[in-house]
Design an enzyme around this catalytic site. Structure first.
Site, PDB file in Angstrom:
ATOM      1  N   LEU A   8     -21.761   0.803  -2.754  1.00  0.00           N
ATOM      2  CA  LEU A   8     -22.903   0.763  -1.848  1.00  0.00           C
ATOM      3  C   LEU A   8     -23.192   2.099  -1.170  1.00  0.00           C
ATOM      4  CD1 LEU A   8     -22.306  -2.795  -0.374  1.00  0.00           C
ATOM      5  CD2 LEU A   8     -24.258  -2.073  -1.778  1.00  0.00           C
ATOM      6  N   THR A   9     -22.342   3.095  -1.392  1.00  0.00           N
ATOM      7  CA  THR A   9     -22.667   4.444  -0.925  1.00  0.00           C
ATOM      8  C   THR A   9     -23.708   5.090  -1.829  1.00  0.00           C
ATOM      9  OG1 THR A   9     -21.003   5.600  -2.275  1.00  0.00           O
ATOM     10  CG2 THR A   9     -20.280   4.711  -0.139  1.00  0.00           C
ATOM     11  N   GLY A  10     -23.845   4.582  -3.050  1.00  0.00           N
ATOM     12  CA  GLY A  10     -24.756   5.165  -4.027  1.00  0.00           C
ATOM     13  C   GLY A  10     -24.131   6.243  -4.888  1.00  0.00           C
ATOM     14  N   LYS A  11     -22.860   6.550  -4.657  1.00  0.00           N
ATOM     15  CA  LYS A  11     -22.262   7.707  -5.350  1.00  0.00           C
ATOM     16  C   LYS A  11     -22.021   7.487  -6.840  1.00  0.00           C
ATOM     17  CE  LYS A  11     -17.519   6.570  -3.846  1.00  0.00           C
ATOM     18  NZ  LYS A  11     -16.406   7.048  -2.991  1.00  0.00           N
ATOM     19  N   GLY A  17     -17.063   1.375  -2.745  1.00  0.00           N
ATOM     20  CA  GLY A  17     -17.812   2.625  -2.795  1.00  0.00           C
ATOM     21  C   GLY A  17     -19.145   2.529  -3.500  1.00  0.00           C
ATOM     22  N   SER A  43     -13.402  -4.346   1.477  1.00  0.00           N
ATOM     23  CA  SER A  43     -14.390  -3.754   0.562  1.00  0.00           C
ATOM     24  C   SER A  43     -15.830  -4.041   1.000  1.00  0.00           C
ATOM     25  CB  SER A  43     -14.174  -4.233  -0.874  1.00  0.00           C
ATOM     26  OG  SER A  43     -13.014  -3.665  -1.418  1.00  0.00           O
ATOM     27  N   TYR A  61       0.834  -1.203   0.000  1.00  0.00           N
ATOM     28  CA  TYR A  61       0.000   0.000   0.000  1.00  0.00           C
ATOM     29  C   TYR A  61       0.867   1.251   0.000  1.00  0.00           C
ATOM     30  CZ  TYR A  61      -3.968  -2.974   1.464  1.00  0.00           C
ATOM     31  OH  TYR A  61      -4.947  -3.937   1.563  1.00  0.00           O
ATOM     32  N   LEU A 108     -18.021  -1.990   1.550  1.00  0.00           N
ATOM     33  CA  LEU A 108     -18.864  -1.026   0.840  1.00  0.00           C
ATOM     34  C   LEU A 108     -18.743  -1.205  -0.670  1.00  0.00           C
ATOM     35  CD1 LEU A 108     -18.242   2.163   3.015  1.00  0.00           C
ATOM     36  CD2 LEU A 108     -20.131   0.538   3.151  1.00  0.00           C
TER      37      LEU A 108
END
Length: 348
Positions: free
Chosen positions: A244-247, A242, A237, A53, A239
């Site tokens: 599942l945030t709806g973004k 990302g 992961s 990372y 989410l």
């Protein structure tokens, strides 16, 4: 939050874990240090890193930078190192930015451990994980064409044996406290357990695989092994990168988001994904829930769950996540999630 046992090690961790893979690219060092302070103040005692990372993007110039950022926080807060359980990972075969892509072996383990200890500015790594198996994996959307490796089984097991023996040396030195896997299968996990029980080295305490409302490979064979063998899941992961945030609904690509850097989202991008996300967003809206809170709370209901690893690119995102840390989902919400999963069983 709940405290969960890390395998049979006696170490206890929170069922939410701060992921750090953006520290050094999308997340500045200053913000990363703020996130460490915020997570610990909120009661989280589990932090996950890796020698490769940060990501988004991965480059030779930045490899190890996340551990260095965490190390600088440790150096600035020496009295707080004992307040949290620190996990990191040894990169495996094919990752050319570390040891020229060498597979994990008795020869690479001491070098990798010492490098992580140096960057993290700590005397001991609480949980040391193998990032992916040498023999390959069905993770990262490779499940669509996955076939077990043609490598000789005896050679695979011999490598596992020598790796466990090398890890035991690191345990004896006090460099690591516990051993975990990542991107591993039921067969692989079972072999690591069998060899450890025969005395080769430390017993597997955890497995870190992708898991979310959109990615539920863990629900079958791995779930059974996890529960019966006390090898809890560290879900990365949760989410869904990302989604599942709806973004990303409606074709949106927010500036600075993962999709703005990785257009295909590591193979996750498809029309099926957006339809599945819409189903979960509708459930959250019907019940007055933040979809981020719902997705994380659902992960934490799973019997095999050790800890859900969330990442927050910004401090504001972390504030949003922490606001839902105590959410418990009703049976009605859980039943609707089950129905949505039946309708959209494998969107990527």
């Amino acid at each position: 939050m709940e405290m969960k046992p890390l395998g049979r090690t006696g170490i206890m961790v929170t069922d939410l874990c701060l992921g750090t893979m953006t520290f050094g690219t999308q997340t500045s060092e200053a913000d990363a240090h703020i996130q460490m302070d915020m997570a610990l103040e909120a009661g989280i005692n589990f932090v996950d890193a890796a020698e490769m990372y940060p990501v988004n993007p991965i480059s030779a110039e930045t490899v190890g930078r996340t551990e260095e950022i965490l190390g600088n926080w440790n150096a600035a807060n020496p009295a707080r190192r004992g307040d949290y359980v620190l996990a990191t990972k040894h990169s495996g075969a094919g990752f050319t930015h570390a040891r020229n892509g060498a597979p994990i072996s008795a020869e690479t383990i001491p070098e990798a451990v010492e490098g992580s200890l140096r960057r993290l500015k700590t005397d001991s790594i609480d949980l040391y994980q193998f990032h992916w198996p040498n023999r390959g994996s069905y993770m990262f959307r490779q499940n669509w064409t996955y076939a077990p490796t043609g490598k000789n089984t005896d050679d695979v097991l011999a490598n596992m044996q020598e790796c466990l023996e090398a890890l035991q040396v690191q345990v004896d030195k006090g460099n690591i406290r516990a051993f975990g896997l990542s991107n591993e299968s039921a067969w692989g996990t079972a072999q690591w357990l069998r060899l450890a029980e025969a005395g080769a080295g430390p017993r597997v305490a955890s497995v870190q695989n992708e898991y979310s409302l959109l990615c539920r490979h863990f629900d079958t064979d791995m779930a059974e092994l996890s529960v019966h063998e006390d090898v809890g899941l560290m879900a990365f992961s949760p989410l869904a990168a990302g989604y599942l945030t709806g973004k990303y609904q409606g074709g949106a690509v927010p500036g600075g988001s993962r999709m703005s850097i990785n257009a295909e989202m590591g193979g996750r991008k498809s029309d099926r994904v957006l339809d599945a996300v819409a189903a979960y967003l509708e459930i959250a809206e019907r019940h007055g829930l933040d979809p981020v809170h719902m997705a994380l709370a659902w992960c934490r209901t799973r019997k095999f769950m050790l800890s859900a690893i969330f990442g927050a690119t910004t401090v504001e995102q972390l504030e949003r996540i922490l606001a839902g840390q105590d959410l418990e989902l009703s049976s009605e919400v859980l039943n609707e999630i089950t129905a949505a999963h039946r309708a959209f069983p494998m969107p990527y």
